[in-house]
Design a protein around this motif. Structure first.
Motif, PDB file in Angstrom:
ATOM      1  N   ARG A  74      -3.173  -9.683   0.386  1.00  0.00           N
ATOM      2  CA  ARG A  74      -4.611  -9.361  -0.078  1.00  0.00           C
ATOM      3  C   ARG A  74      -4.514 -10.351  -1.432  1.00  0.00           C
ATOM      4  O   ARG A  74      -3.584 -11.721  -1.108  1.00  0.00           O
ATOM      5  CB  ARG A  74      -3.815  -8.616  -1.001  1.00  0.00           C
ATOM      6  CG  ARG A  74      -3.155  -8.392  -2.092  1.00  0.00           C
ATOM      7  CD  ARG A  74      -2.094  -7.690  -2.586  1.00  0.00           C
ATOM      8  NE  ARG A  74      -3.796  -6.546  -3.356  1.00  0.00           N
ATOM      9  CZ  ARG A  74      -4.056  -5.308  -3.758  1.00  0.00           C
ATOM     10  NH1 ARG A  74      -3.647  -4.818  -2.852  1.00  0.00           N
ATOM     11  NH2 ARG A  74      -4.851  -5.198  -3.581  1.00  0.00           N
TER      12      ARG A  74
ATOM     13  N   ARG B 227     -10.156  -7.548   1.912  1.00  0.00           N
ATOM     14  CA  ARG B 227      -9.615  -6.860   1.721  1.00  0.00           C
ATOM     15  C   ARG B 227     -10.836  -6.520   0.759  1.00  0.00           C
ATOM     16  O   ARG B 227     -10.706  -4.773   0.810  1.00  0.00           O
ATOM     17  CB  ARG B 227      -9.114  -7.085   0.735  1.00  0.00           C
ATOM     18  CG  ARG B 227      -7.681  -7.998   0.251  1.00  0.00           C
ATOM     19  CD  ARG B 227      -6.902  -6.924   0.877  1.00  0.00           C
ATOM     20  NE  ARG B 227      -6.884  -5.606   0.199  1.00  0.00           N
ATOM     21  CZ  ARG B 227      -5.792  -4.677   0.476  1.00  0.00           C
ATOM     22  NH1 ARG B 227      -4.628  -4.986   1.234  1.00  0.00           N
ATOM     23  NH2 ARG B 227      -5.664  -3.842  -0.650  1.00  0.00           N
TER      24      ARG B 227
ATOM     25  N   GLU C  44       1.072  -0.551  -0.142  1.00  0.00           N
ATOM     26  CA  GLU C  44       0.058  -0.333  -0.011  1.00  0.00           C
ATOM     27  C   GLU C  44       0.856   1.444  -0.099  1.00  0.00           C
ATOM     28  O   GLU C  44       1.396   1.152   0.907  1.00  0.00           O
ATOM     29  CB  GLU C  44      -1.080   0.053   1.789  1.00  0.00           C
ATOM     30  CG  GLU C  44      -1.475  -1.415   1.752  1.00  0.00           C
ATOM     31  CD  GLU C  44      -2.843  -1.302   0.457  1.00  0.00           C
ATOM     32  OE1 GLU C  44      -2.873  -0.823  -0.524  1.00  0.00           O
ATOM     33  OE2 GLU C  44      -2.588  -2.827  -0.095  1.00  0.00           O
TER      34      GLU C  44
ATOM     35  N   ASP D 224     -11.353  -2.210   1.790  1.00  0.00           N
ATOM     36  CA  ASP D 224     -11.518  -1.362   0.887  1.00  0.00           C
ATOM     37  C   ASP D 224     -12.256   0.137   1.322  1.00  0.00           C
ATOM     38  O   ASP D 224     -11.688   1.214   1.188  1.00  0.00           O
ATOM     39  CB  ASP D 224     -11.554  -1.718  -0.205  1.00  0.00           C
ATOM     40  CG  ASP D 224     -10.438  -1.980  -0.951  1.00  0.00           C
ATOM     41  OD1 ASP D 224      -9.102  -2.069  -0.496  1.00  0.00           O
ATOM     42  OD2 ASP D 224     -10.415  -2.992  -1.973  1.00  0.00           O
TER      43      ASP D 224
END
Length: 257
Positions: free
Chosen positions: A43, A212, A3, A216
């Motif tokens: 992820r 994930r 990230e 988000d």
């Protein structure tokens, strides 16, 4: 898994399209030499970073990785630092990773490895080629050729592929019993074949996909209570435990970013 917060000192490039199924790429360049810190955690992809800038990436263990890094679906939580970073980041679905990386995905679970540990001297040769190639289009093409040359005839079982597709379609909110019924296999056989080929158990894969989605939504500013309900967590405490386990932070901290 990785990230980044990019500012005006960074260039980001993406290819127009991918010619390899289950593979996406991006190019990053630290144009202002401001340095970079990447957070790596779970992820639903295997991520390969090929670094061809002037300095090595440094893992939180202090060990440098000059050629780059590779992290599996569930690598734990790590931080990686780098100065004057120039890299191609490749993201592979676990299904694509099984046929392209030349290593059993289970060997990547729970860790972040140097690219030389994955590909040996070939990693250094790819790094040199990228450094000598001008323009992102040429670098993406070189990386694609490198991966295509490593593609093997092996493929995941159709049943394993179908389970992975179901997990993605249901956004991780699926029971292992339903996956076993989908394949016609026993739970034990499904557990063994899925883990051997994709690197994590079916249950863990579903947890990562659900996490994930929650991650988000939290970054988008949704409340923890809303995210827990939308993503199928039992309650906020359940969401808190999984976010803490997978990202090393709390849902509240993510929602405030």
């Amino acid at each position: 898994m990785s990230e980044r917060e990019l500012d005006d000192g960074w260039d980001l490039a993406r290819p127009a399209a991918s010619v390899l199924s289950g593979v996406s790429m991006a190019g990053f360049c630290d144009r202002a030499s401001t340095g970079s810190e990447m957070r790596i955690f779970a992820r639903p992809e295997v991520v390969v970073v090929v670094q061809f800038g002037e300095s090595a990436l440094v893992r939180d263990s202090g060990r440098p990785a000059r050629e780059g890094l590779v992290a599996g679906v569930s690598p734990g939580t790590h931080r990686v630092r780098g100065d004057r970073v120039e890299c191609v980041e490749v993201r592979l679905s676990p299904v694509a990773a099984y046929r392209l990386l030349g290593v059993a995905p289970i060997e990547l679970n729970g860790t972040v490895s140097g690219l030389d540990d994955l590909w040996g001297p070939a990693a250094g040769l790819l790094r040199e080629q990228l450094a000598e190639t001008s323009g992102w289009g040429g670098r993406f093409a070189a990386t694609t050729r490198f991966l295509a040359a490593r593609e093997s005839a092996r493929a995941v079982d159709p049943e394993v592929g179908a389970c992975w597709d179901r997990i993605l379609a249901d956004r991780g909110d699926v029971r292992v019993r339903d996956l076993a019924e989908l394949t016609g296999w026993s739970r034990k056989r499904l557990w063994h074949r899925f883990t051997a080929q994709l690197g994590v158990t079916p249950k863990h894969a579903a947890m990562v996909v659900r996490f994930r989605r929650a991650f988000d939504l939290l970054l988008a500013g949704r409340s923890a209570a809303e995210v827990a309900a939308v993503c199928g967590y039992a309650d906020q405490s359940h969401l808190h435990r999984e976010v803490s386990a997978f990202a090393g932070t709390t849902p509240g901290a993510l929602a405030r970013r």
